[in-house]
Design a protein around this motif. Structure first.
Motif, PDB file in Angstrom:
ATOM      1  N   ASN A  84     -53.158  64.627-100.812  1.00 52.26           N
ATOM      2  CA  ASN A  84     -52.160  65.496-100.544  1.00 52.26           C
ATOM      3  C   ASN A  84     -50.984  64.480-100.573  1.00 52.26           C
ATOM      4  O   ASN A  84     -51.199  63.104 -99.803  1.00 52.26           O
ATOM      5  N   TRP A  85     -50.070  63.639-101.146  1.00 52.14           N
ATOM      6  CA  TRP A  85     -48.743  63.009-101.292  1.00 52.14           C
ATOM      7  C   TRP A  85     -48.354  63.081-100.080  1.00 52.14           C
ATOM      8  O   TRP A  85     -47.886  63.856 -99.839  1.00 52.14           O
ATOM      9  N   GLY A  86     -48.271  62.126 -99.481  1.00 53.05           N
ATOM     10  CA  GLY A  86     -47.642  62.140 -98.342  1.00 53.05           C
ATOM     11  C   GLY A  86     -48.289  62.680 -96.926  1.00 53.05           C
ATOM     12  O   GLY A  86     -48.022  62.189 -95.605  1.00 53.05           O
ATOM     13  N   LEU A  87     -49.829  63.505 -97.338  1.00 57.04           N
ATOM     14  CA  LEU A  87     -50.191  64.622 -96.168  1.00 57.04           C
ATOM     15  C   LEU A  87     -51.787  64.331 -96.634  1.00 57.04           C
ATOM     16  O   LEU A  87     -52.074  65.384 -97.477  1.00 57.04           O
ATOM     17  N   VAL A  88     -52.192  63.190 -96.339  1.00 56.37           N
ATOM     18  CA  VAL A  88     -53.908  62.709 -97.107  1.00 56.37           C
ATOM     19  C   VAL A  88     -54.726  63.903 -96.005  1.00 56.37           C
ATOM     20  O   VAL A  88     -54.416  63.504 -94.960  1.00 56.37           O
ATOM     21  N   THR A  89     -55.564  64.716 -96.279  1.00 50.15           N
ATOM     22  CA  THR A  89     -56.892  64.966 -95.807  1.00 50.15           C
ATOM     23  C   THR A  89     -57.890  64.396 -95.416  1.00 50.15           C
ATOM     24  O   THR A  89     -58.551  64.060 -96.863  1.00 50.15           O
ATOM     25  N   PRO A 117     -61.475  69.867 -89.291  1.00 51.15           N
ATOM     26  CA  PRO A 117     -62.859  70.159 -88.720  1.00 51.15           C
ATOM     27  C   PRO A 117     -63.508  71.234 -89.615  1.00 51.15           C
ATOM     28  O   PRO A 117     -64.336  70.749 -90.416  1.00 51.15           O
ATOM     29  N   ASP A 118     -62.642  71.283 -90.873  1.00 55.77           N
ATOM     30  CA  ASP A 118     -63.268  72.110 -92.275  1.00 55.77           C
ATOM     31  C   ASP A 118     -62.403  71.477 -92.924  1.00 55.77           C
ATOM     32  O   ASP A 118     -61.093  71.243 -93.467  1.00 55.77           O
ATOM     33  N   LEU A 119     -63.119  70.849 -94.409  1.00 53.27           N
ATOM     34  CA  LEU A 119     -61.836  70.622 -95.384  1.00 53.27           C
ATOM     35  C   LEU A 119     -63.546  70.264 -96.193  1.00 53.27           C
ATOM     36  O   LEU A 119     -64.359  69.871 -96.951  1.00 53.27           O
ATOM     37  N   ASP A 120     -63.028  71.047 -98.136  1.00 51.27           N
ATOM     38  CA  ASP A 120     -63.633  70.685 -99.159  1.00 51.27           C
ATOM     39  C   ASP A 120     -63.012  70.846-100.035  1.00 51.27           C
ATOM     40  O   ASP A 120     -62.435  70.874-100.624  1.00 51.27           O
ATOM     41  N   PRO A 121     -62.920  69.558-100.389  1.00 50.41           N
ATOM     42  CA  PRO A 121     -64.030  68.580-100.638  1.00 50.41           C
ATOM     43  C   PRO A 121     -64.007  67.861 -98.876  1.00 50.41           C
ATOM     44  O   PRO A 121     -63.366  67.653 -98.490  1.00 50.41           O
ATOM     45  N   ALA A 122     -64.311  66.726 -99.362  1.00 54.04           N
ATOM     46  CA  ALA A 122     -64.686  65.164 -98.461  1.00 54.04           C
ATOM     47  C   ALA A 122     -62.594  64.910 -97.509  1.00 54.04           C
ATOM     48  O   ALA A 122     -62.984  64.107 -96.807  1.00 54.04           O
ATOM     49  N   ILE A 163     -74.442  77.003 -87.806  1.00 57.61           N
ATOM     50  CA  ILE A 163     -73.940  75.812 -88.730  1.00 57.61           C
ATOM     51  C   ILE A 163     -72.663  75.883 -89.451  1.00 57.61           C
ATOM     52  O   ILE A 163     -72.764  77.205 -90.430  1.00 57.61           O
ATOM     53  N   ARG A 164     -71.789  75.518 -89.786  1.00 55.33           N
ATOM     54  CA  ARG A 164     -71.174  75.451 -89.935  1.00 55.33           C
ATOM     55  C   ARG A 164     -70.715  75.892 -91.303  1.00 55.33           C
ATOM     56  O   ARG A 164     -71.522  74.930 -92.318  1.00 55.33           O
ATOM     57  N   LEU A 165     -69.745  76.924 -91.782  1.00 60.20           N
ATOM     58  CA  LEU A 165     -69.648  77.136 -93.483  1.00 60.20           C
ATOM     59  C   LEU A 165     -70.377  75.603 -94.311  1.00 60.20           C
ATOM     60  O   LEU A 165     -71.130  76.079 -95.379  1.00 60.20           O
ATOM     61  N   MET A 166     -69.479  74.807 -93.927  1.00 59.67           N
ATOM     62  CA  MET A 166     -69.239  74.206 -95.146  1.00 59.67           C
ATOM     63  C   MET A 166     -70.621  73.025 -94.892  1.00 59.67           C
ATOM     64  O   MET A 166     -70.220  71.822 -95.307  1.00 59.67           O
ATOM     65  N   ASP A 167     -70.931  73.310 -93.706  1.00 58.43           N
ATOM     66  CA  ASP A 167     -72.558  72.477 -93.431  1.00 58.43           C
ATOM     67  C   ASP A 167     -73.769  73.140 -94.423  1.00 58.43           C
ATOM     68  O   ASP A 167     -74.972  72.524 -94.441  1.00 58.43           O
ATOM     69  N   VAL A 168     -73.355  74.789 -94.861  1.00 61.00           N
ATOM     70  CA  VAL A 168     -74.636  75.567 -95.114  1.00 61.00           C
ATOM     71  C   VAL A 168     -75.410  74.629 -96.303  1.00 61.00           C
ATOM     72  O   VAL A 168     -76.494  74.735 -96.328  1.00 61.00           O
ATOM     73  N   THR A 185     -54.545  73.064 -95.686  1.00 65.01           N
ATOM     74  CA  THR A 185     -54.525  73.955 -97.469  1.00 65.01           C
ATOM     75  C   THR A 185     -55.139  72.379 -98.177  1.00 65.01           C
ATOM     76  O   THR A 185     -55.324  71.626 -97.884  1.00 65.01           O
ATOM     77  N   GLN A 186     -55.555  73.664 -99.039  1.00 68.16           N
ATOM     78  CA  GLN A 186     -56.455  72.714-100.105  1.00 68.16           C
ATOM     79  C   GLN A 186     -56.491  73.314-101.135  1.00 68.16           C
ATOM     80  O   GLN A 186     -56.980  74.661-101.507  1.00 68.16           O
ATOM     81  N   MET A 187     -55.201  72.631-102.466  1.00 69.65           N
ATOM     82  CA  MET A 187     -54.827  73.482-103.424  1.00 69.65           C
ATOM     83  C   MET A 187     -55.238  72.768-104.762  1.00 69.65           C
ATOM     84  O   MET A 187     -55.399  73.644-105.446  1.00 69.65           O
ATOM     85  N   GLU A 188     -55.969  71.593-104.946  1.00 69.02           N
ATOM     86  CA  GLU A 188     -56.960  71.019-105.870  1.00 69.02           C
ATOM     87  C   GLU A 188     -58.272  71.608-106.062  1.00 69.02           C
ATOM     88  O   GLU A 188     -58.493  71.831-105.037  1.00 69.02           O
ATOM     89  N   PRO A 189     -58.423  72.578-107.342  1.00 74.74           N
ATOM     90  CA  PRO A 189     -57.370  72.072-108.574  1.00 74.74           C
ATOM     91  C   PRO A 189     -55.762  73.651-109.143  1.00 74.74           C
ATOM     92  O   PRO A 189     -55.548  72.903-108.930  1.00 74.74           O
TER      93      PRO A 189
END
Ligand SMILES: *[C@@H]1O[C@H](CO)[C@@H](O)[C@H](O)[C@H]1NC(C)=O
Ligand SMILES: *[C@@H]1O[C@H](CO)[C@@H](O)[C@H](O)[C@H]1NC(C)=O
Ligand SMILES: *[C@@H]1O[C@H](CO)[C@@H](O)[C@H](O)[C@H]1NC(C)=O
Ligand SMILES: *[C@@H]1O[C@H](CO)[C@@H](O)[C@H](O)[C@H]1NC(C)=O
Ligand SMILES: *[C@@H]1O[C@H](CO)[C@@H](O)[C@H](O)[C@H]1NC(C)=O
Ligand SMILES: [Zn+2]
Length: 943
Positions: A348-353, A339-344, A836-841, A207-211
């Motif tokens: 997340n509290w207690g579960l940093v990605t 393997p995929d996350l945007d931002p870097a 080329i992965r989407l996050m690297d485009v 998951t990536q909830m912010e913002p």
């Protein structure tokens, strides 16, 4: 979220660091339904498309109800592994999820309407109950897709102030094909990383909830100050494991499903909600009370790539517990290398990605730079566990409170854990260069814009920029120096204690810091800080050492205005014999200070150690004294100021406050210089000259001059470089890398030969003996000097390598070729996510655009494929491609682009690039001949 430089370390050297939003802003629903591959009952098309294209009339929730607690139960149907080996497209993978949730809330203002956020969710079955009376209240739901992302629940009776209620809903949705909300990610187990092969393909969900993506996942009051506790159950395939913000309370398995039930979270904002479902394995870190685990792909864990991250995490957490004088809030801290996350990285509290490339380290393979990066990003995200998670900004317009603070404090944490990194100096320079650059443009913005300017998802997204992160950090550092580190820390501790589990704004911080200062202090913290946070820009202080007069004025690259804005500027200063008493300059008028009159040919230097966020200009005579000091006995000038003198000289020249020859003169002493900071600054400033002139006849003499200057430095390291070894000292290692970079990119023959030879050895012997520190430069220059064979070798290595940092270096090197047809091929590859992965485009196209040969190709490519390529970070693309623009024609093209295309979160970057292009046109006009002559003269005088 982390600062920009973590996107990839090589972007730290980018000269024009305009606003670069960290997360992707992708709300293109058209593609959404083409990509999803559900073979279950196809999910009904959500009735609630995003409203971001039409600015909503009312974007903020009313404050009539205050959430206390959520119960969220979510079932995810995806398979970790697909069983039909030969036919991936026909697989029964599914991105469907269902759930139910109950929010318990208190009514604080009588109302018969309740609002919740949702986006792309189908919801039904609303039940509203009065907790006190146990009665059910009749209700009906509606959603006005044109106006907002509010689910509106009309009640048959008014809720009463002070009573408690619950609202239950059922919902379903589809995992996002983009990296937002709840999304699916894929990695290869054992096999080649980029080829789809269902035998080795493994799926995980994160998951990536912010913002504002929590509303994608469950109905909620998705604003940062509406904190609540969360009771979470995740139902997932029984061969996967689920992680949440808190510890698992219990779990059980039936035939097909595993039910993971988590302990209740602390009171927190919705943007910190997180879970991950995967088959990852963990490495434990030691800490006296918190269970710390670092998760990664099973092979990465088995190979020990998480060791370094795990090793420092416990130490960093302990540092913060001591610094903040408040223990970490949860019994566990999980970190996941995704393997995929945007931002870097995401706190997340207690579960940093993290993006796995940011935290995995392979001893002997990964470059030294990466270790610094890992320490930086972990320190940044862990600082948020207090600043951001425990105490949260009231609204996104004050995002800098958490991001600026984490950026600032993370340097202290890294310095504590890895003193040899010299993180404070190194990061300060990066932060200053980026923040000064963005904030010297008229289109810059205040650190804290008015709330009403930060309302839509795009507006919120654009807050994640250089100003928030870097200016924010530097302005806090300045405050710490004004009030003193001890009182600053005391004030921060008090602020955290007073506002824990709540939200606060910057006035609350200023008030607590003021409280710890002596009663008779003449520092008004709020007044000082408001001048830095509520107006954009920063000043240049101009000192005339013949009269002792000085004044402040906003520093702008193209300044035609007369204005009397002023900042509360802390002036620290010294001469070559004494240090003067510091004071605050709080006027735009000219002031006189006896001490600033130069006596007996002494120089005066202001802003000692660069603790203030401002530039300094002097009369020419004083400049001469200072530059002479730099050439004769540089150590008399503090290290940070040696950096500052070169950086100020160049930037004052860009703003036409001094002649460009003064700036160029400040590079003369480099010929005999073997320390890092002056070289680094000079090179990053000359990068602008490179971009303005590398398509013109100035470039020849400029390269010749730089070859002359760098020859000594290159030879200084030659014994190391030629044998692929590196010196012990950390800053010397950086300097060695810089020497190779400057030498090779300016065509110093011994350097190009060295790079070509080493690369050829690798190609021929299939063993790579190039030292990890040097790989990045050597790969790039060998590919640049080579042809098809070198490029294809690099591509094949890129595809087959399992090491993330090696992959990054190769991905960068592939953009270095001088062959147009290879660059074209590379650009085409970015349209194929298997290559080329989407996050690297975005970063791949950015890299091509930074290559003088690739810039025009990239510009055409971006415009032709905007819909696809802008799904990443469109601001980065605009900034990259526009960095050489310096003609009227290019300006017009850019303006046409800005008006014809849907720019989304690149809007501000486009505005800034247009302004920057206008500046460039003027600058090239004014300086081209002078610069050309200066370089010609320098080569002639030395040869
Ligand atoms: C896919 O569907 C088939 C039958 O519908 C089932 O047997 C199989 O377990 C499912 N899952 C995977 C991962 O293939
Ligand atoms: C894969 O499945 C699709 C859809 O069922 C089918 O059209 C296609 O022929 C299959 N391909 C192979 C190689 O079996
Ligand atoms: C929804 O709620 C019921 C209990 O009322 C529970 O049994 C079920 O598992 C929940 N979760 C989902 C995803 O449906
Ligand atoms: C972890 O830290 C210890 C000392 O604290 C050190 O000896 C060891 O080499 C470190 N391991 C890694 C992988 O950095
Ligand atoms: C500047 O920094 C140096 C090194 O950190 C320190 O020793 C010195 O005291 C500082 N100077 C002032 C005036 O703060
Ligand atoms: Zn952050």
């Amino acid at each position: 979220m982390p600062k920009n430089s973590h996107k990839s370390k090589f972007f730290a050297s980018v000269f024009i660091v305009l606003v670069i939003s960290i997360i992707t802003a992708i709300i293109t629903m058209v593609i959404f339904y083409q990509i999803q591959t559900s073979t279950m009952n196809p999910t009904p098309r959500p009735t609630f498309p995003p409203s971001t294209t039409v600015p909503p009339l009312a974007t903020r929730l009313p404050r009539s109800i205050i959430p206390e607690r959520y119960q969220v139960s979510l079932k995810t149907y995806f398979y970790n592994q697909i069983m039909e080996p030969e036919n991936v497209t026909a697989s029964n993978q599914t991105m469907f999820f269902t759930g139910n949730s109950t929010v318990y809330f208190e009514c604080v203002q009588a109302t018969s309407t309740v609002h919740l956020h949702i986006r792309e969710l189908t919801v039904w079955g609303a039940v509203v109950k009065n907790i006190n009376t146990k009665e059910t209240i009749e209700c009906s739901t509606s959603y006005d897709e044109e106006l907002s992302e509010f689910l509106e629940i009309q009640l048959s009776e008014e809720l009463k102030v002070g009573e408690n209620y619950s609202l239950s809903l059922k919902f379903e949705g589809v995992m996002s094909p983009y990296l937002e909300g709840f999304y699916l990610s894929m990695y290869n187990h054992g096999g080649a990383a980029h080829h789809r092969d269902s035998n080795t393909e493994r799926f995980i969900a994160a998951t990536q909830m912010e913002p504002t993506f929590a509303r994608h996942v469950f109905p909620c009051l998705d604003e940062p100050d509406l904190k609540a506790v969360f009771e979470v159950t995740i139902i997932h395939r029984k061969d996967t494991m689920a992680l949440g913000n808190n510890r698992m309370k219990t779990d059980f398995i039936d035939e097909e499903w595993k039910y993971t039930i988590f302990e209740t979270t602390p009171r927190m904002s919705t943007y910190l909600f997180a879970f991950v479902v995967s088959d990852f394995t963990a490495t434990e870190s030691s800490h006296d009370s918190v269970t710390i685990r670092t998760f990664a792909r099973p092979e990465a864990t088995a190979a020990g790539h998480t060791h370094y991250a795990a090793n420092i995490t416990g130490k960093i957490l302990s540092f913060y517990e001591e610094y903040f004088e408040i223990g970490y809030s949860l019994p566990k801290l999980d970190q996941v290398a995704l393997p995929d996350l945007d931002p870097a990285g995401m706190e997340n509290w207690g579960l940093v990605t993290y993006q796995e490339g940011e935290v995995l380290y392979e001893e002997g393979v990964s470059s030294l730079l990466l270790k610094e990066n890992i320490a930086d990003i972990i320190a940044h995200e862990l600082a948020h566990q207090w600043f951001g998670n425990l105490v949260t900004m009231k609204w996104w317009n004050e995002l800098w409170l958490k991001e600026g603070f984490s950026t600032y404090i993370s340097n202290l944490a890294v310095d504590h854990v890895e003193p040899s990194f010299r993180a404070i100096e190194m990061n300060l320079i990066h932060d200053f260069e980026a923040a000064f650059m963005a904030d010297a443009l008229a289109s810059s913005r205040p650190l804290v814009p008015p709330q009403d300017q930060v309302q839509t998802a795009d507006e919120i997204q654009q807050m994640f920029d250089v100003i928030t992160y870097k200016k924010g950090a530097l302005v806090l550092r300045m405050l710490s120096n004004i009030v003193g580190e001890i009182d600053f820390k005391k004030g921060v501790n008090m602020y955290l204690k007073d506002f824990k589990y709540k939200s606060a704004d910057q006035n609350d911080l200023w008030r607590t810091i003021q409280q710890v200062l002596p009663k008779n202090t003449d520092i008004d913290v709020a007044m000082v800080m408001d001048s830095w946070t509520k107006q954009s820009g920063f000043p240049v202080i101009t000192i005339d050492t013949t009269t002792g007069e000085f004044y402040q004025k906003r520093f702008l690259y193209n300044d035609s205005s007369q204005s009397n804005v002023w900042w509360s500027v802390p002036i620290t200063s010294m001469s070559n014999s004494s240090v003067f008493r510091p004071f605050l300059l709080e006027t735009s008028a000219k002031v006189r200070e006896e001490e600033f009159i130069s006596k007996n040919g002494e120089w005066i230097l202001a802003n000692i150690n660069c603790t203030g966020f401002y530039r300094v200009n002097y009369n020419l005579e004083n400049w001469d004294f200072l530059l002479t000091q730099l050439e004769t006995e540089p150590q008399r000038i503090p290290l940070m100021n040696r950096w500052q003198l070169v950086d100020d000289a160049f930037n004052l020249a860009r703003a036409k406050l001094v002649n460009v020859t003064l700036a160029l003169n400040s590079t003369r002493f480099l010929r005999n210089e073997t320390s890092l900071l002056p070289w680094k600054t000079a090179m990053s400033n000359l990068d602008y000259f490179v971009h303005m002139f590398d398509r013109s006849e100035v470039y020849g003499p400029m390269q010749a001059y730089l070859r002359q200057q760098v020859k000594g430095l290159y030879n200084f390291f030659r014994n190391y470089t030629d044998h692929s070894r590196v010196p012990e000292d950390h800053s010397l290692q950086h300097l060695q890398m810089l020497a190779v970079k400057v030498a090779c990119s300016n065509g110093l023959p011994e350097c190009v030969t060295m790079a070509t030879k080493m690369f050829a050895e690798w190609m021929n012997n299939n063993t790579n003996n190039i030292h990890t520190n040097l790989r990045s430069e050597i790969y790039c220059h060998a590919v640049a000097a080579g042809g098809k064979a070198e490029w294809e070798f690099a591509w094949q290595r890129f595809e087959s390598s399992e090491d993330t940092s090696e992959k990054e270096q190769l991905r960068q090197a592939l953009s270095c070729t001088k062959k147009i047809w290879l660059l074209n091929r590379y650009l085409e590859y970015t349209l194929n996510p298997d290559k080329i992965r989407l996050m690297d485009v975005d970063t791949t196209i950015f890299l091509v655009s930074r290559n003088v040969v690739g810039q025009a190709l990239a510009w055409n490519f971006i415009r032709a494929n905007w819909e696809y390529v802008s799904m990443g970070n469109p601001a980065l693309l605009v900034v990259g491609v526009a960095s050489r623009f310096s003609t009227q024609f290019e300006l017009e093209e850019l303006q046409r682009f800005a008006s014809d295309y849907e720019l989304m979160s690149a809007t501000r970057a486009a505005e800034q690039s247009i302004e920057q292009t206008q500046v460039n046109i003027q600058w090239v006009n004014d300086n081209k001949d002078i610069v050309h002559q200066w370089f010609d003269r320098e080569i002639a005088s030395r040869s």
